[in-house]
Design a protein around this motif. Structure first.
Motif, PDB file in Angstrom:
ATOM      1  N   ASN A 124       0.851  -1.259  -0.054  1.00  0.00           N
ATOM      2  CA  ASN A 124       0.014  -0.070  -0.212  1.00  0.00           C
ATOM      3  C   ASN A 124       0.918   1.166   0.073  1.00  0.00           C
ATOM      4  N   SER A 125       2.063   1.115   0.852  1.00  0.00           N
ATOM      5  CA  SER A 125       2.602   2.378   0.802  1.00  0.00           C
ATOM      6  C   SER A 125       3.476   2.689  -0.612  1.00  0.00           C
ATOM      7  N   LEU A 126       3.941   1.548  -1.147  1.00  0.00           N
ATOM      8  CA  LEU A 126       4.239   1.840  -2.565  1.00  0.00           C
ATOM      9  C   LEU A 126       3.297   2.125  -3.602  1.00  0.00           C
ATOM     10  N   GLU A 127       2.067   1.757  -3.481  1.00  0.00           N
ATOM     11  CA  GLU A 127       1.088   2.012  -4.469  1.00  0.00           C
ATOM     12  C   GLU A 127       0.695   3.587  -4.186  1.00  0.00           C
ATOM     13  N   ARG A 128       0.801   3.892  -2.877  1.00  0.00           N
ATOM     14  CA  ARG A 128       0.423   5.276  -2.469  1.00  0.00           C
ATOM     15  C   ARG A 128       1.414   6.248  -2.980  1.00  0.00           C
ATOM     16  N   ASP A 129       2.674   6.063  -2.509  1.00  0.00           N
ATOM     17  CA  ASP A 129       3.663   7.150  -2.756  1.00  0.00           C
ATOM     18  C   ASP A 129       4.653   7.080  -3.574  1.00  0.00           C
ATOM     19  N   VAL A 130       4.891   5.835  -4.313  1.00  0.00           N
ATOM     20  CA  VAL A 130       6.075   5.581  -5.269  1.00  0.00           C
ATOM     21  C   VAL A 130       5.460   5.514  -6.556  1.00  0.00           C
ATOM     22  N   PHE A 131       4.649   4.358  -6.942  1.00  0.00           N
ATOM     23  CA  PHE A 131       4.237   3.920  -8.183  1.00  0.00           C
ATOM     24  C   PHE A 131       3.689   5.145  -9.031  1.00  0.00           C
ATOM     25  N   PRO A 132       2.839   6.270  -8.542  1.00  0.00           N
ATOM     26  CA  PRO A 132       2.311   7.116  -9.374  1.00  0.00           C
ATOM     27  C   PRO A 132       3.245   8.068  -9.752  1.00  0.00           C
ATOM     28  N   SER A 140      16.668   0.949 -14.254  1.00  0.00           N
ATOM     29  CA  SER A 140      17.820   1.593 -14.586  1.00  0.00           C
ATOM     30  C   SER A 140      17.897   2.978 -15.129  1.00  0.00           C
ATOM     31  N   LYS A 141      16.657   3.556 -15.166  1.00  0.00           N
ATOM     32  CA  LYS A 141      16.600   5.073 -15.695  1.00  0.00           C
ATOM     33  C   LYS A 141      16.331   5.935 -14.354  1.00  0.00           C
ATOM     34  N   ILE A 142      16.050   5.423 -13.347  1.00  0.00           N
ATOM     35  CA  ILE A 142      15.554   5.985 -12.254  1.00  0.00           C
ATOM     36  C   ILE A 142      16.673   6.784 -11.415  1.00  0.00           C
ATOM     37  N   THR A 143      16.950   8.094 -11.521  1.00  0.00           N
ATOM     38  CA  THR A 143      18.400   8.580 -10.840  1.00  0.00           C
ATOM     39  C   THR A 143      18.098   8.839  -9.232  1.00  0.00           C
ATOM     40  N   ALA A 144      19.299   9.255  -8.633  1.00  0.00           N
ATOM     41  CA  ALA A 144      19.142   9.479  -7.271  1.00  0.00           C
ATOM     42  C   ALA A 144      18.352  10.835  -7.028  1.00  0.00           C
ATOM     43  N   ARG A 145      18.316  11.773  -7.984  1.00  0.00           N
ATOM     44  CA  ARG A 145      17.552  12.992  -7.958  1.00  0.00           C
ATOM     45  C   ARG A 145      16.004  12.766  -7.802  1.00  0.00           C
ATOM     46  N   LEU A 146      15.627  11.675  -8.732  1.00  0.00           N
ATOM     47  CA  LEU A 146      14.035  11.540  -8.894  1.00  0.00           C
ATOM     48  C   LEU A 146      13.828  10.770  -7.555  1.00  0.00           C
ATOM     49  N   THR A 147      14.687   9.717  -7.221  1.00  0.00           N
ATOM     50  CA  THR A 147      14.358   8.942  -5.997  1.00  0.00           C
ATOM     51  C   THR A 147      14.261   9.972  -4.784  1.00  0.00           C
ATOM     52  N   LEU A 148      15.151  11.125  -4.639  1.00  0.00           N
ATOM     53  CA  LEU A 148      14.938  11.848  -3.343  1.00  0.00           C
ATOM     54  C   LEU A 148      13.442  12.660  -3.760  1.00  0.00           C
ATOM     55  N   HIS A 149      13.334  13.019  -4.849  1.00  0.00           N
ATOM     56  CA  HIS A 149      11.983  13.663  -5.075  1.00  0.00           C
ATOM     57  C   HIS A 149      10.955  13.213  -4.609  1.00  0.00           C
ATOM     58  N   VAL A 150      10.742  11.747  -4.852  1.00  0.00           N
ATOM     59  CA  VAL A 150       9.633  10.900  -4.319  1.00  0.00           C
ATOM     60  C   VAL A 150       9.647  11.029  -2.780  1.00  0.00           C
ATOM     61  N   LEU A 151      10.694  10.566  -1.963  1.00  0.00           N
ATOM     62  CA  LEU A 151      10.826  10.825  -0.610  1.00  0.00           C
ATOM     63  C   LEU A 151      10.715  12.107   0.009  1.00  0.00           C
ATOM     64  N   LYS A 152      10.948  13.242  -0.641  1.00  0.00           N
ATOM     65  CA  LYS A 152      10.772  14.344  -0.479  1.00  0.00           C
ATOM     66  C   LYS A 152       9.171  14.809  -0.050  1.00  0.00           C
ATOM     67  N   GLN A 153       8.444  14.217  -1.245  1.00  0.00           N
ATOM     68  CA  GLN A 153       7.003  14.585  -1.055  1.00  0.00           C
ATOM     69  C   GLN A 153       6.547  13.923   0.118  1.00  0.00           C
ATOM     70  N   ILE A 154       7.022  12.958   0.582  1.00  0.00           N
ATOM     71  CA  ILE A 154       6.426  12.239   1.773  1.00  0.00           C
ATOM     72  C   ILE A 154       6.831  13.079   3.039  1.00  0.00           C
ATOM     73  N   GLU A 155       8.203  13.498   3.101  1.00  0.00           N
ATOM     74  CA  GLU A 155       8.713  14.257   4.042  1.00  0.00           C
ATOM     75  C   GLU A 155       7.721  15.487   4.267  1.00  0.00           C
ATOM     76  N   GLU A 156       7.380  16.032   3.226  1.00  0.00           N
ATOM     77  CA  GLU A 156       6.740  17.339   3.308  1.00  0.00           C
ATOM     78  C   GLU A 156       5.504  17.331   3.938  1.00  0.00           C
ATOM     79  N   ARG A 157       4.741  16.076   3.757  1.00  0.00           N
ATOM     80  CA  ARG A 157       3.486  15.883   4.740  1.00  0.00           C
ATOM     81  C   ARG A 157       3.739  15.662   6.064  1.00  0.00           C
ATOM     82  N   GLY A 158       5.030  15.592   6.765  1.00  0.00           N
ATOM     83  CA  GLY A 158       5.258  15.441   7.991  1.00  0.00           C
ATOM     84  C   GLY A 158       5.619  14.038   8.374  1.00  0.00           C
TER      85      GLY A 158
END
Length: 409
Positions: A124-132, A140-158
């Motif tokens: 559920n956490s992957l479907e909610r926060d990562v897959f979209p 192979s095409k997912i960069t550290a920058r894009l990975t961090l962007h995904v995680l920062k979206q979660i951080e920003e909601r506390g």
């Protein structure tokens, strides 16, 4: 809007010119006859141009698809110009293994090793926060920058704890992709240090659901006095402060024989000096009822073993946790972090109710003015959900108490 016929018949001119399509997409015709698909967009208040590819290698339909993907990236806060390679692979990912496909493969290999509820939490956490955001991309095409962007979206909601937990799950997926020759690096490991640290301070807490259930099972298996064990259980069921449990008075409990049982903690016993109403689910009522043979003749639910007119020692629950092997990992106050982390991760839309259940002071004056007894049924519903989550796999209150008669706390 452009048509295939108009594009095919476009001739070179003395100067480069544009054939406009829609939503910023246009075909740039060069003096040499070369034709390039480009899209205009605004980022940080400035107009930008992104080159998508050349015609006829990239047709009209695919160019529009890539334009739409670029718009989606903008909505997610990503500048497409900084991710041209990433955008290119989005034009057709059907012939490659996507991150979502690899993630579900990884999940299928492990789900039978987990309890059903934990397995549900993971996917559920992957479907909610990562897959979209990155589910359609090859690992192979997912960069550290894009990975961090995904995680920062979660951080920003506390949800800082959740961001760290999802980073770990993403890292395991990338490792699986490396092992199966779908990528060469683990960007989720690379960005670990860039996440906001979890602020535990002087109150260590276990916030993983599986780990806290295991801890509860080990603590409640201890041959401790029933009163101490019941105090421990009431603490994690209600998520109130340890001092509020320790000083609980029989006069504070109401309606125990009804479906609307409550624990009303008076202002003088609350940190914020405001009355706090705790809705009691049946399992919490069972704890209170189980205490009657031990302490009903005394003022407190949890009397001191040597001086029963006083409340139990403030260290009793902490010693119980430490004896079970959790010294430095979890303290009685930590259940508030446990409750907040798990419930906010599962029910972010109910954040305000969760804060109300924790008796946290509202941050604005308008919120602070409302009656804290409001929304009692909603809070009772959330309390029942929490009870079902945290009690899964634990013994009944009757089993917890029977056969345990240590002489002291």
């Amino acid at each position: 809007m452009l048509t295939d016929t108009k594009i095919k018949t476009a001739k070179a001119a003395d100067k480069p010119y544009r054939l406009t399509d829609s939503e910023g997409l246009f075909l740039h015709v060069m003096t040499t006859g070369k034709r390039y698909w480009r899209v205009r967009y605004r980022s940080n208040g400035k107009e930008q141009t992104l080159t998508l590819g050349s015609y006829p290698e990239l047709g009209l339909k695919d160019a529009r698809h890539m334009r739409d993907k670029a718009k989606e990236m903008l909505k997610s806060g990503i500048d497409p110009n900084q991710n041209e390679k990433l955008l290119a692979v989005q034009s057709d990912t059907r012939e490659v293994d996507t991150f979502e496909l690899v993630a579900r493969e990884w999940f299928d290999l492990r789900k039978d090793l987990w309890r059903p509820r934990h397995a549900h939490d993971v996917i559920n956490s992957l479907e909610r926060d990562v897959f979209p955001l990155i589910g359609s991309l090859p690992p192979s095409k997912i960069t550290a920058r894009l990975t961090l962007h995904v995680l920062k979206q979660i951080e920003e909601r506390g949800a800082v704890e959740t961001a760290h937990r999802i980073r770990q799950r993403m890292s395991e997926i990338f490792v699986h992709a490396i092992a199966t020759d779908r990528c060469d690096a683990d960007p989720a490991q690379t960005v670990r240090a860039a996440l906001r640290p979890v602020q535990r301070g002087r109150q260590p807490a276990i916030t993983s659901l599986e780990a806290v259930r295991e801890m509860i099972g080990r603590v409640e298996a201890d041959a401790a006095h029933p009163v101490t064990l019941l105090a421990f259980r009431l603490l994690y069921l209600t998520a109130v402060r340890p001092g509020e449990v320790r000083g609980a008075l029989w006069s504070e409990f109401h309606g125990l024989d009804t479906d609307e049982a409550v624990w009303i903690i008076p202002p003088e016993r609350m940190k914020m000096k405001k009355e706090h109403i705790v809705p009691l689910v049946p399992e919490a009522v069972a704890v209170v009822q189980a205490l009657k043979p031990f302490s009903e003749r005394w003022p407190h639910l949890f009397p001191n073993a040597r001086r029963p007119k006083l409340p139990m020692s403030e260290n009793a629950i902490g010693y119980l946790i430490n004896r079970s092997g959790y010294h430095g990992q979890h303290v009685p106050h930590g259940f508030r972090s446990t409750f907040s982390s798990i419930m906010n991760e599962r029910y972010p839309q109910d954040h305000n109710f969760i804060e109300l259940m924790l008796a946290h002071a509202p941050k604005d004056k308008v919120s602070s003015a409302y009656n804290r007894a409001l929304h009692l049924e909603k809070r009772r519903s959330l309390a029942k959900i929490w009870c079902d989550i945290i009690m899964e796999g634990q013994v009944s209150t009757l089993t917890l108490v029977s056969g345990k008669r240590k002489a002291s706390q």
